[in-house]
Design a protein around this motif. Sequence first.
Motif, PDB file in Angstrom:
ATOM      1  N   GLY A  75       5.026   1.172  -5.880  1.00  0.00           N
ATOM      2  CA  GLY A  75       6.406   0.824  -6.207  1.00  0.00           C
ATOM      3  C   GLY A  75       6.449  -0.582  -6.767  1.00  0.00           C
ATOM      4  N   SER A  76       7.266  -1.427  -6.194  1.00  0.00           N
ATOM      5  CA  SER A  76       7.405  -2.794  -6.693  1.00  0.00           C
ATOM      6  C   SER A  76       6.505  -3.785  -5.962  1.00  0.00           C
ATOM      7  CB  SER A  76       8.863  -3.257  -6.562  1.00  0.00           C
ATOM      8  OG  SER A  76       9.259  -3.267  -5.201  1.00  0.00           O
ATOM      9  N   GLN A  77       5.838  -3.348  -4.879  1.00  0.00           N
ATOM     10  CA  GLN A  77       5.047  -4.271  -4.067  1.00  0.00           C
ATOM     11  C   GLN A  77       3.669  -3.701  -3.753  1.00  0.00           C
ATOM     12  OE1 GLN A  77       7.361  -5.071  -0.520  1.00  0.00           O
ATOM     13  NE2 GLN A  77       8.372  -6.820  -1.480  1.00  0.00           N
ATOM     14  N   ILE A  78       2.751  -4.621  -3.488  1.00  0.00           N
ATOM     15  CA  ILE A  78       1.467  -4.252  -2.886  1.00  0.00           C
ATOM     16  C   ILE A  78       1.642  -4.424  -1.389  1.00  0.00           C
ATOM     17  CG2 ILE A  78      -0.976  -4.833  -2.673  1.00  0.00           C
ATOM     18  CD1 ILE A  78      -0.860  -5.872  -5.552  1.00  0.00           C
ATOM     19  N   LYS A  79       1.516  -3.349  -0.649  1.00  0.00           N
ATOM     20  CA  LYS A  79       1.905  -3.341   0.758  1.00  0.00           C
ATOM     21  C   LYS A  79       0.725  -3.637   1.677  1.00  0.00           C
ATOM     22  CE  LYS A  79       5.615  -0.137  -0.406  1.00  0.00           C
ATOM     23  NZ  LYS A  79       6.149   1.242  -0.305  1.00  0.00           N
ATOM     24  N   ILE A  80       1.060  -3.984   2.896  1.00  0.00           N
ATOM     25  CA  ILE A  80       0.044  -4.424   3.851  1.00  0.00           C
ATOM     26  C   ILE A  80      -0.973  -3.327   4.141  1.00  0.00           C
ATOM     27  CG2 ILE A  80       1.489  -3.825   5.853  1.00  0.00           C
ATOM     28  CD1 ILE A  80       0.202  -6.267   7.272  1.00  0.00           C
ATOM     29  N   ASP A  81      -0.536  -2.071   4.188  1.00  0.00           N
ATOM     30  CA  ASP A  81      -1.478  -0.981   4.463  1.00  0.00           C
ATOM     31  C   ASP A  81      -2.512  -0.847   3.355  1.00  0.00           C
ATOM     32  OD1 ASP A  81      -0.231  -0.435   6.836  1.00  0.00           O
ATOM     33  OD2 ASP A  81       0.951   1.247   6.072  1.00  0.00           O
ATOM     34  N   GLN A  82      -2.102  -1.102   2.115  1.00  0.00           N
ATOM     35  CA  GLN A  82      -3.053  -1.054   1.007  1.00  0.00           C
ATOM     36  C   GLN A  82      -4.125  -2.129   1.148  1.00  0.00           C
ATOM     37  OE1 GLN A  82       0.423  -1.098  -1.981  1.00  0.00           O
ATOM     38  NE2 GLN A  82      -1.160  -0.018  -3.120  1.00  0.00           N
ATOM     39  N   ILE A  83      -3.709  -3.327   1.525  1.00  0.00           N
ATOM     40  CA  ILE A  83      -4.670  -4.422   1.671  1.00  0.00           C
ATOM     41  C   ILE A  83      -5.560  -4.207   2.891  1.00  0.00           C
ATOM     42  CG2 ILE A  83      -4.906  -6.898   2.052  1.00  0.00           C
ATOM     43  CD1 ILE A  83      -4.047  -6.107  -0.784  1.00  0.00           C
ATOM     44  N   ARG A  84      -4.992  -3.704   3.962  1.00  0.00           N
ATOM     45  CA  ARG A  84      -5.813  -3.412   5.137  1.00  0.00           C
ATOM     46  C   ARG A  84      -6.878  -2.370   4.822  1.00  0.00           C
ATOM     47  NH1 ARG A  84      -0.975  -3.147   9.701  1.00  0.00           N
ATOM     48  NH2 ARG A  84      -0.994  -5.382  10.254  1.00  0.00           N
ATOM     49  N   GLU A  85      -6.496  -1.341   4.088  1.00  0.00           N
ATOM     50  CA  GLU A  85      -7.454  -0.303   3.698  1.00  0.00           C
ATOM     51  C   GLU A  85      -8.547  -0.885   2.821  1.00  0.00           C
ATOM     52  OE1 GLU A  85      -7.519   3.991   1.305  1.00  0.00           O
ATOM     53  OE2 GLU A  85      -5.612   3.070   1.866  1.00  0.00           O
ATOM     54  N   LEU A  86      -8.158  -1.772   1.893  1.00  0.00           N
ATOM     55  CA  LEU A  86      -9.143  -2.423   1.035  1.00  0.00           C
ATOM     56  C   LEU A  86     -10.106  -3.276   1.857  1.00  0.00           C
ATOM     57  CD1 LEU A  86     -10.228  -3.391  -1.735  1.00  0.00           C
ATOM     58  CD2 LEU A  86      -8.486  -5.195  -1.648  1.00  0.00           C
ATOM     59  N   CYS A  87      -9.582  -4.086   2.750  1.00  0.00           N
ATOM     60  CA  CYS A  87     -10.427  -4.971   3.554  1.00  0.00           C
ATOM     61  C   CYS A  87     -11.401  -4.176   4.417  1.00  0.00           C
ATOM     62  CB  CYS A  87      -9.559  -5.881   4.418  1.00  0.00           C
ATOM     63  SG  CYS A  87      -8.582  -7.077   3.461  1.00  0.00           S
ATOM     64  N   ASN A  88     -10.952  -3.065   4.968  1.00  0.00           N
ATOM     65  CA  ASN A  88     -11.846  -2.203   5.762  1.00  0.00           C
ATOM     66  C   ASN A  88     -12.949  -1.630   4.880  1.00  0.00           C
ATOM     67  OD1 ASN A  88     -10.481  -2.571   8.180  1.00  0.00           O
ATOM     68  ND2 ASN A  88      -9.105  -0.833   7.833  1.00  0.00           N
ATOM     69  N   ALA A  89     -12.596  -1.213   3.668  1.00  0.00           N
ATOM     70  CA  ALA A  89     -13.594  -0.641   2.770  1.00  0.00           C
ATOM     71  C   ALA A  89     -14.655  -1.672   2.402  1.00  0.00           C
ATOM     72  CB  ALA A  89     -12.907  -0.111   1.510  1.00  0.00           C
ATOM     73  N   LEU A  90     -14.258  -2.936   2.288  1.00  0.00           N
ATOM     74  CA  LEU A  90     -15.201  -3.984   1.884  1.00  0.00           C
ATOM     75  C   LEU A  90     -16.158  -4.391   3.005  1.00  0.00           C
ATOM     76  CD1 LEU A  90     -12.875  -6.277  -0.270  1.00  0.00           C
ATOM     77  CD2 LEU A  90     -14.607  -4.661  -1.068  1.00  0.00           C
ATOM     78  N   THR A  91     -15.908  -3.921   4.211  1.00  0.00           N
ATOM     79  CA  THR A  91     -16.839  -4.217   5.306  1.00  0.00           C
ATOM     80  C   THR A  91     -18.035  -3.271   5.312  1.00  0.00           C
ATOM     81  OG1 THR A  91     -15.640  -2.772   6.852  1.00  0.00           O
ATOM     82  CG2 THR A  91     -14.972  -5.097   6.747  1.00  0.00           C
ATOM     83  N   ALA A  92     -17.939  -2.153   4.586  1.00  0.00           N
ATOM     84  CA  ALA A  92     -19.034  -1.182   4.540  1.00  0.00           C
ATOM     85  C   ALA A  92     -20.150  -1.687   3.623  1.00  0.00           C
ATOM     86  CB  ALA A  92     -18.517   0.169   4.044  1.00  0.00           C
ATOM     87  N   THR A  93     -21.349  -1.227   3.868  1.00  0.00           N
ATOM     88  CA  THR A  93     -22.488  -1.590   3.031  1.00  0.00           C
ATOM     89  C   THR A  93     -22.340  -0.978   1.643  1.00  0.00           C
ATOM     90  OG1 THR A  93     -23.914  -1.642   4.990  1.00  0.00           O
ATOM     91  CG2 THR A  93     -25.005  -1.497   2.842  1.00  0.00           C
ATOM     92  N   ALA A  94     -22.714  -1.736   0.628  1.00  0.00           N
ATOM     93  CA  ALA A  94     -22.636  -1.221  -0.739  1.00  0.00           C
ATOM     94  C   ALA A  94     -23.539  -0.008  -0.890  1.00  0.00           C
ATOM     95  CB  ALA A  94     -23.033  -2.310  -1.729  1.00  0.00           C
ATOM     96  N   GLN A  95     -22.988   1.078  -1.346  1.00  0.00           N
ATOM     97  CA  GLN A  95     -23.741   2.327  -1.435  1.00  0.00           C
ATOM     98  C   GLN A  95     -24.795   2.314  -2.537  1.00  0.00           C
ATOM     99  OE1 GLN A  95     -21.497   5.996  -1.159  1.00  0.00           O
ATOM    100  NE2 GLN A  95     -19.797   4.953  -0.121  1.00  0.00           N
ATOM    101  N   GLN A  96     -24.577   1.492  -3.564  1.00  0.00           N
ATOM    102  CA  GLN A  96     -25.544   1.418  -4.650  1.00  0.00           C
ATOM    103  C   GLN A  96     -26.488   0.222  -4.513  1.00  0.00           C
ATOM    104  OE1 GLN A  96     -25.897   3.888  -7.052  1.00  0.00           O
ATOM    105  NE2 GLN A  96     -24.518   4.833  -5.559  1.00  0.00           N
ATOM    106  N   GLY A  97     -26.396  -0.472  -3.389  1.00  0.00           N
ATOM    107  CA  GLY A  97     -27.326  -1.558  -3.117  1.00  0.00           C
ATOM    108  C   GLY A  97     -27.040  -2.852  -3.831  1.00  0.00           C
ATOM    109  N   GLY A  98     -25.907  -2.937  -4.550  1.00  0.00           N
ATOM    110  CA  GLY A  98     -25.548  -4.171  -5.249  1.00  0.00           C
ATOM    111  C   GLY A  98     -24.298  -4.785  -4.655  1.00  0.00           C
ATOM    112  N   ARG A  99     -23.388  -5.198  -5.510  1.00  0.00           N
ATOM    113  CA  ARG A  99     -22.142  -5.790  -5.051  1.00  0.00           C
ATOM    114  C   ARG A  99     -21.116  -4.727  -4.676  1.00  0.00           C
ATOM    115  NH1 ARG A  99     -23.332  -9.433  -9.351  1.00  0.00           N
ATOM    116  NH2 ARG A  99     -23.353 -11.632  -8.730  1.00  0.00           N
TER     117      ARG A  99
END
Length: 307
Positions: free
Chosen positions: A86-110
């Motif tokens: 909609g008109s905003q980037i919401k907290i749940d979207q950022i929380r989901e992103l931050c959780n995803a970034l804690t996982a190990t890179a599947q392709q071994g890079g960034r």
Amino acid sequence: MRRSAHLPWLDTLFERVTGLILKDTLSHALLIGVDAAQGGEWLAQDIGAAALCLIPGPAGACGQCKSCHLLQSGNHPDLHQVRADGSQIKIDQIRELCNALTATAQQGGRRVAIIYACERMNQASANALLKTLEEPGKDTLLLLQTQTPARLLPTIASRCQKLAYVAPDRQTICNWLMQQHQVSEDITWVLPVAGGPLVLADSLSNGDYARWLQYRQDWRTSLMSGHLCGSLLDLKQEYIVEALKVLYLVLRSRLIQPGKLDAFALSQIVALADRVMRQCHHLETMASVNYLALCQRFVLEYKQVTQ
């Protein structure tokens, strides 16, 4: 293939970032203050592709490695993209992103995250991103693309490396329109309405430019006659802001035209143009309005000033 390669005003910026990638001195977070209408989203995607590529070069991603093939198919597991809901980037979207970034890179890079129009984060979502910006984890790159860097919270901006960017001048845009879209006439008068060269180029094929051109003609006729004419009588509410922006340009152009108006009348036109633009900003955040009456009011004000 690099999407922004045909936008010459982004070349220096992209080359600077790829140089940092090759030297492995790239910051963990980049603030890309380039409007989407000037290629900001494409630039962010090209930087992300170069960062994910297994064998990047000075021109960016190689386009041939497994990582590039995954990107081209739209299935790269280490690329995470966030757009406004909609008109905003919401907290749940950022929380989901931050959780995803804690996982190990599947392709071994960034692991790469692109947040488009990041100025749309509300207070809660911006605060949720702070911890990841402060402690991003190894081999994590956050790309924050924004249309208006000034609207970002200082706590977010201060944790990012800022990319210095100079918007293209009109001559550069004219040359680009000629080379890429075979546009021989100067149509850059309407850039403040389009917002940038990419939108301006699209407007030629989707009918927007023809509509803006008609608005300019009908505003000029309306200002001379004292009442609304032509397309302005059938103006749809969805087009009111762009129609008023064209009026603003018509009023500003009146200031540099030869004529018999004295200094006081010219100053009044300046004030009227300012009221038109402030009304545009107001309409972008408010609900319905009697826009035909609004347009007629501006026409009458102009008539009173110039009589």
